[in-house]
Design an enzyme around this catalytic site. Structure first.
Site, short mmCIF file in Angstrom:
data_model
loop_
_atom_site.label_atom_id
_atom_site.label_comp_id
_atom_site.label_asym_id
_atom_site.label_seq_id
_atom_site.Cartn_x
_atom_site.Cartn_y
_atom_site.Cartn_z
N CYS A 1 -4.01 24.69 3.29
CA CYS A 1 -5.47 24.74 3.37
C CYS A 1 -6.12 23.39 3.05
CB CYS A 1 -6.00 25.83 2.44
SG CYS A 1 -5.60 25.58 0.68
N HIS B 1 -7.81 28.01 -2.68
CA HIS B 1 -7.91 28.00 -1.21
C HIS B 1 -9.27 27.42 -0.83
CE1 HIS B 1 -6.68 29.17 2.80
NE2 HIS B 1 -7.90 29.65 3.01
N HIS C 1 -10.02 27.44 8.63
CA HIS C 1 -9.12 27.13 7.51
C HIS C 1 -7.69 27.36 7.95
CE1 HIS C 1 -8.27 31.48 6.27
NE2 HIS C 1 -9.03 31.56 7.34
#
Length: 364
Positions: free
Chosen positions: A212, A263, A275
């Site tokens: 990420c 994240h 993402h």
């Protein structure tokens, strides 16, 4: 015989008031709680491979549908009283009504048997009507197992995780002034769009595979903006804003482990973000998704201005059905014809063939 019949009827009347049933919770997709935990444990006992999480997820729904099909029930993916009884191993049997034995026929006036022989009297004794015996046995289901209301350790951990996420949302985050020019955002989003479908790789920072924060760092670096490598340090950038106040190009952060920032993604506007998903690679998701909504912490405003939302769609699923051989031949003929276009000159009756300066490869 009458006393025996009365005793049987009294026994059935007493059993009808016995506690043979209990409240069966009605559960369905996205429910969370101890009852879901019990349901998952019972499905595991019946041979289904599940993880006991306390969340009625897709895997739980699929296992429940299979269990319902195996027991000739409608595959609704929801629990009811019948499903709970079958999971607990009880068979609900409806008692059949008892047929009263036929009465013996009695003669109002006694027969004069003086003129009959002894053999005739013995034959009459054998032919007397006797009450029939009822062979129907009534099966009464055993009382269902009592479900303990005490929370398990897994449920306690889940509640503690939700409390930690709530504290992260309410806590003051490190902030800095926005530093990204709004003029580069359209090109930046276009760069991020080019990597849709790239697989997730833990620690990945290249188009061969991203995680990420590696994806966010790579996209911004393509536009001469250097960001920290990990999501928890990227969280220190920008100003903490609610979703309606975010601009396209801002960053969004999540606590998927329930401990801290773990994240991140790039906000696209209208509640969407792009993402690197650990299960599907680079893709676009919604902040109000059931999963991401639970772990979303906040957005950080790093764009020095406001940019309108930019729509980015996920790649369509790859088709696994091969083309028909006849269609492949037609496609090849179309490519051959289109590679050498022809035109007719108004001053000459001859056909002039226009060839491209740099001819492309022709599929044979």
């Amino acid at each position: 015989m009458k006393i025996r019949s009365y005793l049987i009827l009294f026994f059935l009347f007493f059993c009808s008031f016995s506690p043979v049933s209990h409240a069966a919770p009605l559960l369905s997709r996205n429910d969370v709680g101890y009852e879901v935990k019990v349901l998952q444990q019972m499905l595991i006992e019946h041979g289904f491979s599940l993880k006991v999480t306390g969340l009625f997820n897709q895997a739980t729904e699929q296992a429940l549908c299979q269990f319902q099909k195996q027991n000739n029930l409608p595959a609704t993916g929801k629990t009811d009283r019948t499903v709970w009884h079958l999971l607990e191993g009880d068979k609900v049997i409806t008692p059949q009504p008892i047929k009263s034995p036929p009465k013996t026929t009695q003669l109002k006036t006694p027969l004069n048997t003086n003129h009959l022989s002894k053999n005739t009297q013995l034959a009459n004794d054998k032919t007397k009507i006797s009450p029939t015996k009822t062979t129907n046995k009534i099966k009464i289901s055993s009382p269902p197992k009592k479900i303990s209301t005490k929370p398990t350790s897994a449920e306690t951990k889940h509640l503690a995780m939700l409390q930690r996420i709530t504290r992260l949302r309410e806590a003051n985050a490190p902030e800095s002034k926005p530093f990204v020019s709004p003029h580069i955002i359209p090109g930046l989003i276009n760069t991020a769009r080019q990597y849709l479908g790239v697989p997730y790789v833990y620690g990945g920072t290249t188009p061969q595979g991203f995680d990420c924060s590696g994806f966010v760092e790579y996209v911004f670096k393509k536009h001469d903006i250097t960001l920290p490598r990990t999501a928890d340090i990227q969280y220190d950038l920008g100003e903490k804003k609610a979703v309606p106040q975010l601009s396209t190009g801002d960053l969004v952060f999540f606590a998927t482990d329930g401990e801290g920032i773990s994240h991140c993604g790039i906000y696209l506007g209208d509640g969407s973000f792009i993402h690197a998903s650990s299960s599907r690679g680079i893709r676009v998701d919604k902040l109000d998704n059931v999963y991401w909504k639970k772990f979303f912490i906040t957005g950080k405003h790093i764009v020095n201005g406001h940019v309108a939302p930019i729509h980015v769609a996920n790649l369509p699923p790859k088709s696994t059905t091969p083309k028909h051989p006849d269609k492949q031949v037609k496609d090849k003929e179309k490519i051959k014809k289109s590679s050498h276009p022809t035109s007719v000159s108004p001053q000459s009756p001859f056909i002039i063939v226009k060839r491209p300066k740099h001819p492309k490869f022709i599929i044979e």
